[in-house]
Design a protein around this motif. Structure first.
Motif, PDB file in Angstrom:
ATOM      1  N   ALA A 169     -10.735  22.166 -26.704  1.00 60.55           N
ATOM      2  CA  ALA A 169     -12.112  22.323 -27.179  1.00 60.55           C
ATOM      3  C   ALA A 169     -12.131  22.509 -28.690  1.00 60.55           C
ATOM      4  CB  ALA A 169     -12.786  23.503 -26.480  1.00 60.55           C
ATOM      5  N   SER A 170     -11.154  23.233 -29.194  1.00 62.04           N
ATOM      6  CA  SER A 170     -11.072  23.451 -30.641  1.00 62.04           C
ATOM      7  C   SER A 170     -10.784  22.138 -31.364  1.00 62.04           C
ATOM      8  CB  SER A 170      -9.985  24.483 -30.943  1.00 62.04           C
ATOM      9  OG  SER A 170      -9.901  24.726 -32.314  1.00 62.04           O
ATOM     10  N   LEU A 171      -9.875  21.367 -30.827  1.00 58.45           N
ATOM     11  CA  LEU A 171      -9.552  20.073 -31.443  1.00 58.45           C
ATOM     12  C   LEU A 171     -10.735  19.119 -31.407  1.00 58.45           C
ATOM     13  CD1 LEU A 171      -5.959  19.402 -30.058  1.00 58.45           C
ATOM     14  CD2 LEU A 171      -6.593  19.826 -32.440  1.00 58.45           C
ATOM     15  N   ALA A 172     -11.403  19.067 -30.269  1.00 60.29           N
ATOM     16  CA  ALA A 172     -12.518  18.128 -30.084  1.00 60.29           C
ATOM     17  C   ALA A 172     -13.822  18.647 -30.682  1.00 60.29           C
ATOM     18  CB  ALA A 172     -12.714  17.849 -28.597  1.00 60.29           C
ATOM     19  N   ARG A 173     -13.842  19.964 -30.971  1.00 56.32           N
ATOM     20  CA  ARG A 173     -15.077  20.615 -31.431  1.00 56.32           C
ATOM     21  C   ARG A 173     -16.215  20.347 -30.445  1.00 56.32           C
ATOM     22  NH1 ARG A 173     -13.874  22.799 -36.217  1.00 56.32           N
ATOM     23  NH2 ARG A 173     -12.381  21.780 -37.560  1.00 56.32           N
ATOM     24  N   ASP A 174     -15.849  20.528 -29.162  1.00 56.65           N
ATOM     25  CA  ASP A 174     -16.748  20.225 -28.058  1.00 56.65           C
ATOM     26  C   ASP A 174     -16.356  21.135 -26.897  1.00 56.65           C
ATOM     27  OD1 ASP A 174     -16.795  18.349 -25.378  1.00 56.65           O
ATOM     28  OD2 ASP A 174     -18.550  18.011 -26.645  1.00 56.65           O
ATOM     29  N   ASP A 175     -17.322  21.567 -26.097  1.00 49.66           N
ATOM     30  CA  ASP A 175     -16.991  22.488 -25.005  1.00 49.66           C
ATOM     31  C   ASP A 175     -16.683  21.779 -23.689  1.00 49.66           C
ATOM     32  OD1 ASP A 175     -19.542  21.793 -24.169  1.00 49.66           O
ATOM     33  OD2 ASP A 175     -20.165  23.852 -23.785  1.00 49.66           O
ATOM     34  N   GLY A 176     -16.582  20.458 -23.712  1.00 46.17           N
ATOM     35  CA  GLY A 176     -16.266  19.694 -22.506  1.00 46.17           C
ATOM     36  C   GLY A 176     -15.010  20.156 -21.782  1.00 46.17           C
ATOM     37  N   PRO A 177     -13.925  20.472 -22.488  1.00 47.48           N
ATOM     38  CA  PRO A 177     -12.731  20.941 -21.781  1.00 47.48           C
ATOM     39  C   PRO A 177     -12.974  22.200 -20.943  1.00 47.48           C
ATOM     40  CG  PRO A 177     -12.133  20.221 -23.982  1.00 47.48           C
ATOM     41  CD  PRO A 177     -13.640  20.222 -23.915  1.00 47.48           C
ATOM     42  N   PHE A 178     -13.943  23.014 -21.335  1.00 42.55           N
ATOM     43  CA  PHE A 178     -14.251  24.207 -20.544  1.00 42.55           C
ATOM     44  C   PHE A 178     -14.962  23.854 -19.236  1.00 42.55           C
ATOM     45  CE2 PHE A 178     -14.035  26.156 -24.856  1.00 42.55           C
ATOM     46  CZ  PHE A 178     -12.911  26.934 -24.617  1.00 42.55           C
ATOM     47  N   THR A 179     -15.739  22.794 -19.253  1.00 46.32           N
ATOM     48  CA  THR A 179     -16.379  22.326 -18.022  1.00 46.32           C
ATOM     49  C   THR A 179     -15.306  21.880 -17.030  1.00 46.32           C
ATOM     50  OG1 THR A 179     -18.339  21.645 -19.263  1.00 46.32           O
ATOM     51  CG2 THR A 179     -18.034  20.658 -17.082  1.00 46.32           C
ATOM     52  N   VAL A 180     -14.318  21.156 -17.538  1.00 49.66           N
ATOM     53  CA  VAL A 180     -13.204  20.705 -16.706  1.00 49.66           C
ATOM     54  C   VAL A 180     -12.409  21.910 -16.199  1.00 49.66           C
ATOM     55  CG1 VAL A 180     -11.052  19.378 -16.708  1.00 49.66           C
ATOM     56  CG2 VAL A 180     -13.079  18.472 -17.876  1.00 49.66           C
ATOM     57  N   ALA A 181     -12.145  22.871 -17.078  1.00 48.00           N
ATOM     58  CA  ALA A 181     -11.384  24.070 -16.696  1.00 48.00           C
ATOM     59  C   ALA A 181     -12.119  24.870 -15.620  1.00 48.00           C
ATOM     60  CB  ALA A 181     -11.114  24.943 -17.913  1.00 48.00           C
ATOM     61  N   MET A 182     -13.436  24.995 -15.742  1.00 43.80           N
ATOM     62  CA  MET A 182     -14.192  25.751 -14.746  1.00 43.80           C
ATOM     63  C   MET A 182     -14.181  25.031 -13.398  1.00 43.80           C
ATOM     64  SD  MET A 182     -15.643  28.543 -13.998  1.00 43.80           S
ATOM     65  CE  MET A 182     -16.316  29.447 -15.399  1.00 43.80           C
ATOM     66  N   ALA A 183     -14.305  23.715 -13.417  1.00 43.93           N
ATOM     67  CA  ALA A 183     -14.257  22.957 -12.165  1.00 43.93           C
ATOM     68  C   ALA A 183     -12.887  23.131 -11.495  1.00 43.93           C
ATOM     69  CB  ALA A 183     -14.548  21.489 -12.420  1.00 43.93           C
ATOM     70  N   ALA A 184     -11.819  23.079 -12.281  1.00 41.97           N
ATOM     71  CA  ALA A 184     -10.476  23.287 -11.729  1.00 41.97           C
ATOM     72  C   ALA A 184     -10.320  24.700 -11.189  1.00 41.97           C
ATOM     73  CB  ALA A 184      -9.428  23.004 -12.805  1.00 41.97           C
ATOM     74  N   THR A 185     -10.851  25.673 -11.905  1.00 38.80           N
ATOM     75  CA  THR A 185     -10.781  27.072 -11.473  1.00 38.80           C
ATOM     76  C   THR A 185     -11.484  27.252 -10.141  1.00 38.80           C
ATOM     77  OG1 THR A 185     -10.635  27.838 -13.762  1.00 38.80           O
ATOM     78  CG2 THR A 185     -11.365  29.448 -12.125  1.00 38.80           C
ATOM     79  N   GLU A 186     -12.668  26.690 -10.022  1.00 38.76           N
ATOM     80  CA  GLU A 186     -13.420  26.812  -8.767  1.00 38.76           C
ATOM     81  C   GLU A 186     -12.681  26.163  -7.600  1.00 38.76           C
ATOM     82  OE1 GLU A 186     -17.257  25.278  -9.874  1.00 38.76           O
ATOM     83  OE2 GLU A 186     -17.897  27.210 -10.695  1.00 38.76           O
ATOM     84  N   ARG A 187     -11.982  25.046  -7.863  1.00 38.23           N
ATOM     85  CA  ARG A 187     -11.179  24.410  -6.803  1.00 38.23           C
ATOM     86  C   ARG A 187      -9.959  25.264  -6.431  1.00 38.23           C
ATOM     87  NH1 ARG A 187     -12.193  19.897  -9.876  1.00 38.23           N
ATOM     88  NH2 ARG A 187     -10.096  19.918 -10.755  1.00 38.23           N
ATOM     89  N   LEU A 188      -9.363  25.900  -7.429  1.00 38.65           N
ATOM     90  CA  LEU A 188      -8.145  26.677  -7.186  1.00 38.65           C
ATOM     91  C   LEU A 188      -8.404  28.025  -6.534  1.00 38.65           C
ATOM     92  CD1 LEU A 188      -6.227  25.871 -10.490  1.00 38.65           C
ATOM     93  CD2 LEU A 188      -5.538  25.238  -8.157  1.00 38.65           C
ATOM     94  N   ILE A 189      -9.647  28.510  -6.634  1.00 44.02           N
ATOM     95  CA  ILE A 189      -9.987  29.782  -5.972  1.00 44.02           C
ATOM     96  C   ILE A 189     -11.160  29.556  -5.007  1.00 44.02           C
ATOM     97  CG2 ILE A 189      -9.043  31.312  -7.739  1.00 44.02           C
ATOM     98  CD1 ILE A 189     -11.940  31.723  -8.760  1.00 44.02           C
ATOM     99  N   PRO A 190     -10.906  28.757  -3.978  1.00 43.75           N
ATOM    100  CA  PRO A 190     -11.988  28.461  -3.028  1.00 43.75           C
ATOM    101  C   PRO A 190     -12.404  29.712  -2.263  1.00 43.75           C
ATOM    102  CG  PRO A 190      -9.913  27.676  -2.152  1.00 43.75           C
ATOM    103  CD  PRO A 190      -9.651  28.154  -3.565  1.00 43.75           C
ATOM    104  N   ARG A 191     -13.644  29.700  -1.844  1.00 44.08           N
ATOM    105  CA  ARG A 191     -14.122  30.804  -1.011  1.00 44.08           C
ATOM    106  C   ARG A 191     -13.330  30.817   0.302  1.00 44.08           C
ATOM    107  NH1 ARG A 191     -18.511  32.896  -3.366  1.00 44.08           N
ATOM    108  NH2 ARG A 191     -19.733  31.549  -4.718  1.00 44.08           N
ATOM    109  N   SER A 192     -13.210  31.997   0.847  1.00 43.83           N
ATOM    110  CA  SER A 192     -12.486  32.169   2.103  1.00 43.83           C
ATOM    111  C   SER A 192     -13.217  31.502   3.257  1.00 43.83           C
ATOM    112  CB  SER A 192     -12.385  33.659   2.374  1.00 43.83           C
ATOM    113  OG  SER A 192     -11.125  33.992   2.810  1.00 43.83           O
TER     114      SER A 192
END
Length: 192
Positions: A169-192
């Motif tokens: 995000a710092s390199l791109a000066r854009d918050d898009g990588p955080f959208t990708v990171a949050m989507a990955a996080t939500e997949r990696l910690i699925p609800r029980s």
């Protein structure tokens, strides 16, 4: 007496978050803090010792923030993790550079520069990963997160995803990588 030391650390925190540790000269720091050179050496024997103190203060403050976010009893463990990473995104995207994480800013810069500073950063990361691991175990217990065989490995993976997203995000000066990171996080910690 301690006020001057604290003031030097506060001013240095902002400058370092903006420009990096090596880019901030001692004269620049002293001028911005309006502190004479002799006062600096009264509190810090060297710039490296100053850098260690700066990182120790950052890690201490971060631990307090981490506890506040990840120990919020009003939220499920999964919601606490998602809130932590949402807050990470907000801070890293803040126009106020002093809100941003010094671990993100300085890890690569000080890795070969200062063993003392590197050790402080690594200790801070270890605390974060341990706390994330604990919340993952709590999530399995409270039913908000599917159990995982290795909470520590998953916590490490999540931290690395967000560290990488911060750099991208710092390199791109854009918050898009955080959208990708949050989507990955939500997949990696699925609800029980």
């Amino acid at each position: 007496m301690n006020d001057t030391r604290t003031h030097l650390l506060t001013v240095g925190r902002g400058l370092t978050a903006q420009r990096g540790f090596t880019a901030v000269g001692l004269q620049e720091l002293l001028k911005a803090a309006e502190v004479p050179k002799g006062s600096f050496y009264h509190y810090f024997p060297s710039k490296e010792a100053y850098g260690c103190a700066l990182l120790e203060a950052f890690v201490k403050g971060y631990k307090a923030d981490l506890t506040e976010t990840l120990d919020d009893g009003a939220l499920s463990a999964r919601d606490r993790l998602l809130a932590y990473f949402s807050d990470w995104r907000l801070k890293q995207c803040s126009p106020r550079t002093e809100d941003r994480c010094l671990v993100v800013k300085l890890s690569a810069e000080v890795a070969d520069l200062s063993p003392g500073m590197s050790a402080i950063l690594q200790g801070g990361i270890d605390v974060i990963v341990a706390k994330l691991s604990a919340v993952l175990r709590q999530g399995a217990a409270d039913g908000s997160i599917s159990p995982t065989d290795d909470p520590h490995a998953l916590a490490t993976t999540l931290y690395q995803i967000w560290l990488g997203a911060s750099l991208m995000a710092s390199l791109a000066r854009d918050d898009g990588p955080f959208t990708v990171a949050m989507a990955a996080t939500e997949r990696l910690i699925p609800r029980s």
